[in-house]
Each structure stands twice: as structure tokens, then as C-alpha cells.
Design a protein around this motif. Structure first.
Motif, mmCIF file in Angstrom:
data_model
loop_
_atom_site.group_PDB
_atom_site.id
_atom_site.type_symbol
_atom_site.label_atom_id
_atom_site.label_comp_id
_atom_site.label_asym_id
_atom_site.label_seq_id
_atom_site.Cartn_x
_atom_site.Cartn_y
_atom_site.Cartn_z
ATOM 1 N N PHE A 16 -4.135 -5.678 -10.319
ATOM 2 C CA PHE A 16 -4.629 -5.453 -8.962
ATOM 3 C C PHE A 16 -4.122 -4.131 -8.394
ATOM 4 N N THR A 17 -2.836 -3.866 -8.554
ATOM 5 C CA THR A 17 -2.262 -2.658 -7.973
ATOM 6 C C THR A 17 -2.737 -1.389 -8.675
ATOM 7 N N MET A 21 0.812 -1.200 0.000
ATOM 8 C CA MET A 21 0.000 0.000 0.000
ATOM 9 C C MET A 21 0.854 1.263 0.000
ATOM 10 N N SER A 22 2.018 1.214 0.648
ATOM 11 C CA SER A 22 2.899 2.391 0.635
ATOM 12 C C SER A 22 3.395 2.675 -0.778
ATOM 13 N N GLY A 23 3.687 1.623 -1.531
ATOM 14 C CA GLY A 23 4.096 1.820 -2.913
ATOM 15 C C GLY A 23 2.981 2.401 -3.757
ATOM 16 N N ILE A 24 1.789 1.913 -3.530
ATOM 17 C CA ILE A 24 0.654 2.385 -4.313
ATOM 18 C C ILE A 24 0.266 3.799 -3.904
ATOM 19 N N ILE A 30 8.334 3.348 -10.861
ATOM 20 C CA ILE A 30 9.079 2.443 -10.001
ATOM 21 C C ILE A 30 8.205 1.908 -8.875
ATOM 22 N N ASN A 31 7.382 2.772 -8.285
ATOM 23 C CA ASN A 31 6.525 2.304 -7.198
ATOM 24 C C ASN A 31 5.486 1.305 -7.668
ATOM 25 N N MET A 32 4.946 1.503 -8.850
ATOM 26 C CA MET A 32 3.984 0.535 -9.368
ATOM 27 C C MET A 32 4.668 -0.764 -9.763
ATOM 28 N N MET A 33 5.882 -0.664 -10.295
ATOM 29 C CA MET A 33 6.649 -1.877 -10.577
ATOM 30 C C MET A 33 6.876 -2.682 -9.299
ATOM 31 N N MET A 34 7.311 -2.006 -8.247
ATOM 32 C CA MET A 34 7.647 -2.699 -7.014
ATOM 33 C C MET A 34 6.412 -3.222 -6.290
#
Length: 469
Positions: A342-343, A106-109, A304-308
Motif C-alpha cells: 500500500f505504501t 503520508m509524511s513518511g511516504i 527508513i521512511n518506507m519501513m516506518m
């Protein structure tokens, strides 16, 4: 159910090891340099006045402490699940593992969603003669990011490298503006030493450091690429600390320059604070070009955040923390397509329901709690045998061709890192109660998903316990 889940997981193709040291270094730098420094400099100034560099320095120190724990753990477990895997191995509590994994995801998203919201601010307004609703711009933006993510990790990382070079160029322009200003005697260097807080000075500095920490997030994302790195044990620590050092030096120079050349109140009121620096600079640089660079930097943060986030969902599925459906890999592209879908749905929802500041602060709060767990986990895992096979035991996992000696953090570093993480996550920073409420709601959603997952996957059996370390 557990056996069928394991069978599905084993039938999935492995991620391709295609990332070398140089690309990994650029990935770390690119993940750190981005939306935070371009969009939140003014927000930090609102907490401390002209001494913007001080919160960034404190945030960098915390990042370096926690990075030592990540460097040691990624050498021991070079797999895609990151902090969730480390919590799984250290504490052997499926519920805690799920909460850590969910918080990181959730932090990445939320970080990518904050970047998407930033896309519609003053930087975009500098380029367009007409206004665009923030949510519309954010959704189009996330759609482009998702397309690149689906193409594959090699393609995504190549795009990241290009964007990293572009965003670094923009920050170096700010640094050059500062150098020229100092040589010419322009600006007010003394303003960069002024501390101006509403309450106690130490609370203002802590609050500023918590906000500045958002600009330094990203180094932890790179651990989720360990399963796709050629030599993670040898290359990752060098890339991690090298990337932090490069980004930290650039941030301090940019923060000093911004404060020296622009009045603090102007920075506070702008959603494109670095654009204000360009506009008042004696060094001529087109404002529209810098705005374009800033937008590409924001794009890099979101990419990058969505990739991770998607790789973390994939790793969770491989660990059987969530249903195996999320671990499905596209047969041709070799990317985790279900996890990506999903993300992005979550990101689209968040951009429609939160603003830049709230999403950024929620990101920081969630990751600070995760960092506290990771710092404790590295100390716990040191008490386990180091000669086991790794995959199902406690010892380090082996990567073919990677025979480098594992990095070991000084014991005091994770201890101090855990304490400081909890302090910055506490109300001592002056964080608003609504941020804690939002984080609590997100974690409560995770609890609900955990219960649903137990009903679908079933109770952890002996084989799962072995996977847990």
C-alpha cells in the motif's frame, strides 16, 4: 464486523522483538542523517544567506523538545502505532486518531518520495555519463527499497546500519575538510555569520528553520519500532537523545563548513551542495566517491521512511482504525506485506507528481501538526492513572524483562514544543500557499478514507472504546 476484525487481529503473529540498544541508536542516527543535509543545505542558504547553521540549531532545539514527549510516551505505550496510538489514548476521538495516523503515514511516504526525487540530482549525474529521467530513477530506487523492506525488519535494520555508517562517513569527510581548511587558513569563516534574507530577518530564520527541520526528521519514526525493540522503556530514551545529539553536532559542523568554503550563491544553485564542498576542498577526496556516499544516504532516508510508514499502517490495523487486511503479516518473513504494498503505491504516485522541495516542505508541515498533537497528548495522559494494565486501560503497558523506570519529560518541554510546532507550521515562516493546499488535499483524502472505513468496519463499539484508552 468488529468481532471478526478483532479475531483476525488476534490470529496474526506478533512482531519479533529483535532490536537492541546499539542498533536502535544507529537507527535513530541513520534516520536523521540522510537526504535532508545532503540535498537541502543550499535551499536553507537561500533563506538565510551564509548563516546556515542557525536554522539547523533552531530546528534541533524543536526536535529535542518534542523528543521528550515521544520518550515519555513510548515508555508508556511500547507499540508500533506511534503518534496515532498516543492521540487515541489521550483524546479518545477516532476521527482525530485517524487524521494523526494518516498525516504521519503520508509524511513518511512524502519524505521517502522526496528522497527518491533527490536520487536523480547532481549526485547521480556525477556518477553517470548519461542522463536518466528523474521519475525513472526514482521508481527504480523505490523498487529496491521495497525489496529490502519485504525481506524483514532484521534484514532492513542491518542494511540501515551499513548505510548509516557510510553516510556518517561522508559527513565526517565534510567536517574533516572544514577542520583542515581552518588550520590552513582557507575559506571565509566570516561568511558563516552573515544573515541575508529577502524580508524581515526573523521570518527568514523561521523559514530556514522550517526547511532545516526536514533534515532532522526521523527521530519520531523510531517510536514505531518500539514493538520490535527488546527493552523499549530502558533503551529508547537513551537511543533517542543520543542519536539527536550526535546528528545535531554533525549537522552544525557540516553547515558551518559548507558556508565557509563555498559561495552562498553556488550552494543555492546546486542540488548536490555538499559535492561543491568536496570539489573546492584542499583535502583531496574523489568527487565520484562522495557522490556515491550521498546517494547511499538518500537511500537510507527512503528505506527508513518506507519501513516506518508500513509499520504505522500495520499498527493502525491492529488498533482497528483501518480494516484488518492492512495488518496481515507474512507467515514466513513476519513482515506486514499488505501495508508495504500500500505504501509503495502511494510513494510511486507522489514521485511522479511532485518535486523535491514541495515534497520536503509538505513532509515538514504535516509532521509539525502531528508534533503539536503529541506534545499536548503527553500532558493529557499524565492526568490518567498509571497503575492500570495498559493494553485496555490507561496504565503503562508492560514488556517482559523490561523493568526500567519510565522517562518523564519536564512539563515545560511539551508545552513549548507544542507552541513552537504551531509557529513553524504557520504562514509566519513564509511557506508558499501551494504547500498548504497540497497538505489539505492529502488530509481530505484521509477524510474520505475514514468515511469508507466506517462503512466497512462499522461504528466504534464498547470494545473499541476500551482499546482507545
Amino acid at each position: 464486523m468488529a468481532e471478526s476484525t478483532q479475531a483476525v487481529r488476534d490470529q496474526q503473529p506478533a512482531l519479533r522483538r529483535s532490536i537492541g540498544r546499539t542498533v536502535l541508536l544507529l537507527f535513530v542516527v541513520g534516520d536523521i542523517l540522510g537526504a535532508g543535509i545532503y540535498a537541502l543545505t543550499g535551499t536553507v542558504a537561500a533563506e538565510v544567506g551564509g548563516a546556515i547553521w542557525l536554522p539547523f540549531l533552531l530546528a534541533f532545539a524543536l526536535a529535542a523538545l518534542t523528543a521528550t514527549a515521544y520518550a515519555e510516551l513510548v515508555a508508556r505505550y511500547p507499540r508500533a502505532a506511534g503518534a496515532a496510538l498516543y492521540a487515541n489514548r489521550a483524546f479518545r476521538r477516532p476521527f482525530l486518531t485517524f487524521l494523526v495516523a494518516f498525516a504521519v503515514m503520508m509524511s513518511g511516504i512524502t519524505s521517502a518520495s522526496a528522497a527518491a526525487r533527490a536520487f536523480g540530482g547532481d549526485y547521480l549525474a556525477e556518477l553517470l555519463p548519461f542522463g536518466v529521467p528523474t521519475v525513472v530513477a526514482a521508481w527504480v530506487f523505490l523498487g529496491l527499497i521495497t525489496l529490502v523492506n519485504v525481506l524483514g525488519v532484521s534484514e532492513s535494520v542491518r542494511v540501515n546500519v551499513v548505510l548509516t555508517l557510510i553516510e556518517a562517513t561522508g559527513l565526517l569527510v565534510i567536517v574533516a575538510i572544514g577542520v583542515v581548511a581552518l588550520v590552513r587558513g582557507e575559506g571565509d569563516p566570516g561568511r558563516a555569520l552573515e544573515l541575508r534574507t529577502e524580508g524581515a530577518t526573523w521570518m527568514g530564520v523561521l523559514g530556514g528553520a522550517a526547511l532545516a527541520f526536514y533534515a532532522l526528521l526521523g527521530f519520531e519514526d523510531s517510536v514505531n519500532l518500539a514493538e520490535e525493540a527488546k527493552h523499549p522503556r530502558r533503551d529508547y530514551p537513551r537511543a533517542l537523545f543520543g542519536g539527536l545529539a550526535i546528528a545535531g553536532a554533525i549537522y552544525l559542523a557540516v553547515a558551518f563548513t559548507a558556508s565557509m568554503l563555498v559561495e552562498t550563491d553556488v550552494l543555492v544553485g546546486s542540488t548536490g551542495p555538499l559535492l561543491e564542498v568536496v570539489k573546492v576542498a584542499g583535502l583531496v577526496f574523489p568527487a565520484w566517491l562522495f557522490a556515491l556516499i550521498a546517494l547511499l544516504a538518500v537511500m537510507n532516508t527512503a528505506l527508513i521512511n518506507m519501513m516506518m510508514a508500513s509499520r504505522l499502517v500495520y499498527g493502525m490495523a491492529r488498533e482497528r482504525i483501518i480494516p484488518a487486511l492492512f495488518g496481515r503479516v507474512h507467515a514466513r518473513r513476519r513482515t506486514p506485506v499488505v501495508a508495504i504494498a500500500f505504501t509503495v503505491v502511494l510513494a510511486l504516485t507522489l514521485t511522479a507528481t511532485g518535486d523535491l522541495g514541495d515534497l520536503a516542505d509538505t513532509t515538514v508541515l504535516l509532521l509539525l501538526l502531528v508534533f503539536a498533537v503529541v506534545n499536548v497528548a503527553v500532558l493529557v495522559l499524565r492526568r490518567r492513572p498509571t497503575s492500570g494494565p495498559g493494553e485496555d486501560g490507561d496504565g503503562p503497558e508492560r514488556v517482559e524483562g523490561d523493568s526500567a523506570r519510565s522517562f518523564r519529560a519536564p512539563t515545560w518541554a511539551p508545552v513549548v514544543g507544542a507552541v513552537v510546532s504551531l509557529v513553524l507550521a504557520s504562514p509566519l515562516t513564509g511557506r508558499e500557499g501551494s504547500v498548504y493546499l497540497r497538505a489539505a488535499v492529502l488530509l481530505a483524502i484521509g477524510v474520505v478514507l475514514y468515511v469508507v472505513n466506517r462503512l466497512v468496519v462499522g461504528r466504534v463499539d464498547a470494545d473499541d472504546a476500551a482499546l482507545a484508552g
